[in-house]
Design a protein around this motif. Structure first.
Motif, PDB file in Angstrom:
ATOM      1  N   SER A  10       0.826  -1.221   0.000  1.00  0.00           N
ATOM      2  CA  SER A  10       0.000   0.000   0.000  1.00  0.00           C
ATOM      3  C   SER A  10       0.854   1.263   0.000  1.00  0.00           C
ATOM      4  O   SER A  10       1.659   1.467   0.911  1.00  0.00           O
ATOM      5  N   PRO A  34      -6.128  -5.615   3.991  1.00  0.00           N
ATOM      6  CA  PRO A  34      -7.564  -5.312   4.133  1.00  0.00           C
ATOM      7  C   PRO A  34      -8.449  -6.123   3.194  1.00  0.00           C
ATOM      8  O   PRO A  34      -9.650  -6.228   3.408  1.00  0.00           O
ATOM      9  N   TRP A  35      -7.838  -6.705   2.161  1.00  0.00           N
ATOM     10  CA  TRP A  35      -8.630  -7.499   1.201  1.00  0.00           C
ATOM     11  C   TRP A  35      -8.817  -8.936   1.672  1.00  0.00           C
ATOM     12  O   TRP A  35      -9.629  -9.667   1.097  1.00  0.00           O
ATOM     13  N   LYS A  49      -9.921   0.348   5.548  1.00  0.00           N
ATOM     14  CA  LYS A  49      -8.755   0.710   4.738  1.00  0.00           C
ATOM     15  C   LYS A  49      -7.500   0.835   5.602  1.00  0.00           C
ATOM     16  O   LYS A  49      -7.577   1.203   6.791  1.00  0.00           O
ATOM     17  N   PRO A  51      -3.533   2.768   5.702  1.00  0.00           N
ATOM     18  CA  PRO A  51      -3.045   2.503   7.055  1.00  0.00           C
ATOM     19  C   PRO A  51      -4.043   2.900   8.138  1.00  0.00           C
ATOM     20  O   PRO A  51      -4.882   3.779   7.950  1.00  0.00           O
ATOM     21  N   SER A  64      -4.409   8.265   5.963  1.00  0.00           N
ATOM     22  CA  SER A  64      -2.964   8.520   5.988  1.00  0.00           C
ATOM     23  C   SER A  64      -2.650  10.006   6.194  1.00  0.00           C
ATOM     24  O   SER A  64      -1.646  10.342   6.827  1.00  0.00           O
ATOM     25  N   ARG A  65      -3.510  10.893   5.710  1.00  0.00           N
ATOM     26  CA  ARG A  65      -3.241  12.327   5.874  1.00  0.00           C
ATOM     27  C   ARG A  65      -3.350  12.729   7.337  1.00  0.00           C
ATOM     28  O   ARG A  65      -2.539  13.492   7.862  1.00  0.00           O
ATOM     29  N   ASP A  99      -1.725  12.047  -3.439  1.00  0.00           N
ATOM     30  CA  ASP A  99      -2.691  11.035  -3.006  1.00  0.00           C
ATOM     31  C   ASP A  99      -3.767  10.824  -4.065  1.00  0.00           C
ATOM     32  O   ASP A  99      -4.276   9.712  -4.237  1.00  0.00           O
TER      33      ASP A  99
END
Ligand code: GSF
Length: 207
Positions: A10, A34-35, A49, A51, A64-65, A99
């Protein structure tokens, strides 16, 4: 100690791992794809989702942000987001651009995996156009500067470096280095940093 949930492929997880490394923040990395049908990610992030950052009090942060902005605030080492508001907004815009290129790049990967009958070439084209326009704007805005913005490494460079690295990993046919020599130079410089070298995306080694 904080725990980061994520995968080795990822790009959004990689962005968080690079920030953790640049700021020398200790953490444990827990692999969770996650899948996978029995992934625990949804327990930590309702959006399912990665991270996800699990804090010492067991509260969880995403996406992530939010994670990288939090990390930048917990340690004074290597500030990656400027304090000045105008400069901060500029860095966050770069991160949004990078992103967004990643969102499109991931969307193409997922579309390509769909069964032939359901695969939409129009969707792939629409997303590839976003990638190409986004990378062109990265190159235009970088110009001949050594860093995306300001005169030192910021989150902007990390986000762009991660996006370009993901294109190498999953979109090898898109020759962004040929199109944009200045981005190639930036990527080469970032690739020498241990935070980047230690997190190059790869498929998990076969069990
Ligand atoms: C995007 C994370 C994401 O798409 C962020 O953290 O910045 N805005 C979020 N993660 C993917 C893995 S990857 O392609 O990076 C993910 O967890 N997908 C699982 C799903 O159910 O979408």
């Amino acid at each position: 100690m904080m725990k980061l949930l994520g995968s080795l492929t990822s790009p959004f997880v990689r962005k968080a791992r690079i920030v953790l490394a640049e700021k020398k923040i200790d953490y444990t990395f827990e692999l969770d794809n996650p899948w996978d049908e029995n992934s625990r990610v949804p327990d930590a992030n309702p959006l399912g989702k990665v991270p996800v950052l699990v804090l010492e009090d067991d509260s969880t942060l995403f996406d992530s942000r939010v994670i990288v902005e939090f990390l930048d605030s917990v340690s004074p080492i290597s500030r990656l987001i400027p304090a000045d508001n105008r400069e901060k907004i500029e860095v966050k815009r770069w991160e949004a651009l990078a992103d967004g290129v990643l969102d499109a790049a991931v969307a193409v990967v997922l579309e390509r995996r769909r069964p032939a009958k359901q695969k939409s070439e129009a969707t792939i084209k629409r997303q590839m156009d976003k990638i190409e326009r986004g990378v062109a704007v990265m190159a235009r805005d970088l110009g001949d500067n050594p860093w995306c913005t300001g005169n030192a490494l910021t989150l902007a460079d990390i986000a762009c470096g991660v996006a370009l690295g993901y294109l190498d990993f999953r979109h090898g046919a898109f020759e962004w280095r040929v199109l944009h020599a200045n981005l190639a130079k930036l990527a080469a410089r970032l690739a020498e940093r241990p935070s980047f070298a230690d997190t190059v995306p790869r498929e998990a080694a076969p069990a």
